[in-house]
Design a protein around this motif. Structure first.
Motif, short mmCIF file in Angstrom:
data_model
loop_
_atom_site.label_atom_id
_atom_site.label_comp_id
_atom_site.label_asym_id
_atom_site.label_seq_id
_atom_site.Cartn_x
_atom_site.Cartn_y
_atom_site.Cartn_z
N MET A 132 -8.47 10.92 -3.74
CA MET A 132 -7.38 11.49 -2.94
C MET A 132 -6.40 10.41 -2.50
N ALA A 133 -5.13 10.82 -2.39
CA ALA A 133 -4.11 9.93 -1.85
C ALA A 133 -2.99 10.78 -1.26
N GLU A 134 -2.23 10.19 -0.38
CA GLU A 134 -1.03 10.83 0.17
C GLU A 134 0.20 10.17 -0.43
N ASP A 135 1.10 10.98 -0.98
CA ASP A 135 2.39 10.49 -1.45
C ASP A 135 3.45 10.80 -0.39
N ILE A 142 2.47 5.24 -1.14
CA ILE A 142 1.26 5.87 -1.69
C ILE A 142 0.09 5.34 -0.87
N ARG A 143 -0.59 6.26 -0.20
CA ARG A 143 -1.70 5.88 0.68
C ARG A 143 -3.02 6.39 0.11
N PRO A 144 -3.85 5.51 -0.43
CA PRO A 144 -5.17 5.95 -0.88
C PRO A 144 -6.00 6.47 0.30
N ILE A 145 -6.57 7.65 0.14
CA ILE A 145 -7.49 8.20 1.13
C ILE A 145 -8.93 7.90 0.71
N ALA A 204 -0.61 1.17 0.97
CA ALA A 204 -1.34 0.74 2.16
C ALA A 204 -2.36 1.81 2.48
N PHE A 205 -3.45 1.42 3.15
CA PHE A 205 -4.46 2.38 3.54
C PHE A 205 -4.77 2.21 5.02
N GLY A 206 -5.41 3.22 5.60
CA GLY A 206 -5.84 3.14 6.98
C GLY A 206 -4.70 2.97 7.96
N THR A 207 -4.96 2.24 9.03
CA THR A 207 -3.96 2.06 10.09
C THR A 207 -2.69 1.41 9.57
N THR A 208 -2.82 0.51 8.60
CA THR A 208 -1.64 -0.17 8.05
C THR A 208 -0.65 0.81 7.46
N ALA A 209 -1.14 1.90 6.90
CA ALA A 209 -0.23 2.91 6.33
C ALA A 209 0.61 3.57 7.40
N ARG A 210 0.09 3.72 8.61
CA ARG A 210 0.88 4.29 9.71
C ARG A 210 2.03 3.35 10.07
#
Length: 350
Positions: A238-241, A278-281, A253-259
């Motif tokens: 899963m990922a968020e685009d 693109i944020r890997p979940i 970026a993932f986790g808090t860094t993506a915010r």
């Protein structure tokens, strides 16, 4: 159900209980001490069991034994504690037991410090212990997502008969955010057909688990079977685009860094700079499909992490080196600031 303001570690513990967790074995370590504290106070209220082992080594071996019964088992720790658990995690993966491990990451290597970090990415996604094995690893970006994912984590654990790790960071463990925590029942499948103790369901036949293969042939076959399972896990990657449709630069970026990256993207968009995310979940399996058909406008990728660049190799593999990939990160307990991410992006437009 109304949202309630909760501290991160306590919200994650309550989410686990509301999601059906009834057994927790752990050992205290900052910055996740509130998880075992909360479990100790509240698991008995629902008929559950909390045991503080004499060490992380003891705790993960308690998880190993209890997971064989088919119950919903959990432990939590932070970076050096996860290292101590690595042998037990390898045994659990080899035996194919379902369980959940939460790592609230602190800075390293060694004892490092108690400030937030993402420096356990390699440890989490490359197994961490000996042998050719993998954990299913979820990396939430905010507290509500972490609550939801920790409840779903047992679905993946039982689906793949594999340990699942929640990879959080110290920020997530210590921050306070409003969350909605629902009661949930995990999809445990046909656990009574294999779990230790369920003799009646198997015609009074014993279940034997082991991870010792003294002959090369059986061990190789076991490893091949595990690799087939890890390949199947990719269907749940899963990922968020975020705003990538016309992006010229994509941040990964993932986790808090993506915010942090999302805020930088909003500011950069206001300047007319087309940046997306693109944020890997799931960081294992890595969501490579999200990188295969990027818009024709993309000309550079910026990997931003709270470490020294551990995810960048996965990004390069996923993009098949079609784009230049630049890294920006902070470590030791520092997080990249919004301004730092913006400046790193502006350099790519220069």
């Amino acid at each position: 159900m109304a949202k309630v303001l909760m501290k991160g570690a306590e919200a994650l513990a309550q989410a686990a209980i509301s999601g059906g967790c009834r057994y927790f074995f752990g050992y205290p370590i900052t910055p996740q001490n509130e998880v075992p504290e909360y479990m100790a106070a509240h698991l008995p209220e629902v008929g559950g069991v909390y045991v503080q082992g004499e060490s992380e080594v003891a705790s993960i071996n308690m998880v190993l034994g209890a997971a064989a019964t088919g119950a919903q088992i959990m432990t939590s720790s932070s970076s050096p504690g996860i290292s101590l658990m690595s042998e037990g995690l390898s045994y659990i993966a080899a035996n194919e037991y379902p369980c959940v491990i939460m790592n609230v990451v602190r800075g390293g290597p060694g004892l490092g410090g108690i400030l937030p970090s993402q420096c356990d990415y390699d440890q989490a996604t490359r197994g961490g212990g000996n042998g050719d094995y993998h954990l299913f690893v979820l990396a939430p970006s905010n507290l509500q997502e972490a609550v939801d994912l920790i409840q779903r984590s047992w679905d993946y654990a039982f689906k793949y008969m594999n340990p699942v790790m929640i990879l959080a960071d110290g920020f997530m463990g210590q921050m306070m955010e409003p969350v909605e925590i629902k009661e949930r029942t995990a999809e445990r499948g046909d656990w009574q057909k294999w779990a230790v103790g369920c003799f009646r369901e198997r015609g009074n036949k014993r279940t034997l688990f082991h991870s010792l293969y003294l002959a090369a042939g059986p061990l190789e076959e076991h490893n091949k079977d595990l690799q087939k399972k890890y390949e199947l896990m990719k269907q749940d990657a899963m990922a968020e685009d975020y705003m990538i449709e016309d992006a010229e630069v994509i941040i990964t970026a993932f986790g808090t860094t993506a915010r942090i990256a999302k805020t930088a993207i909003m500011h950069l968009r206001a300047e007319g700079k087309k940046v997306g995310l693109i944020r890997p979940i799931t960081v294992y399996p890595f969501p490579a499909d999200h990188f295969k058909n990027l818009p024709a406008t993309v000309r550079h990728i910026l990997d931003v992490e709270m470490n020294c660049g551990q995810m960048i190799d996965d990004v390069k593999l996923a993009t098949e080196c079609r784009y230049p990939v630049t890294f920006y990160g902070r470590c030791g307990g520092f997080a990249p600031s919004v301004e730092e991410v913006e400046d790193a992006c502006r350099k790519l437009f220069a």
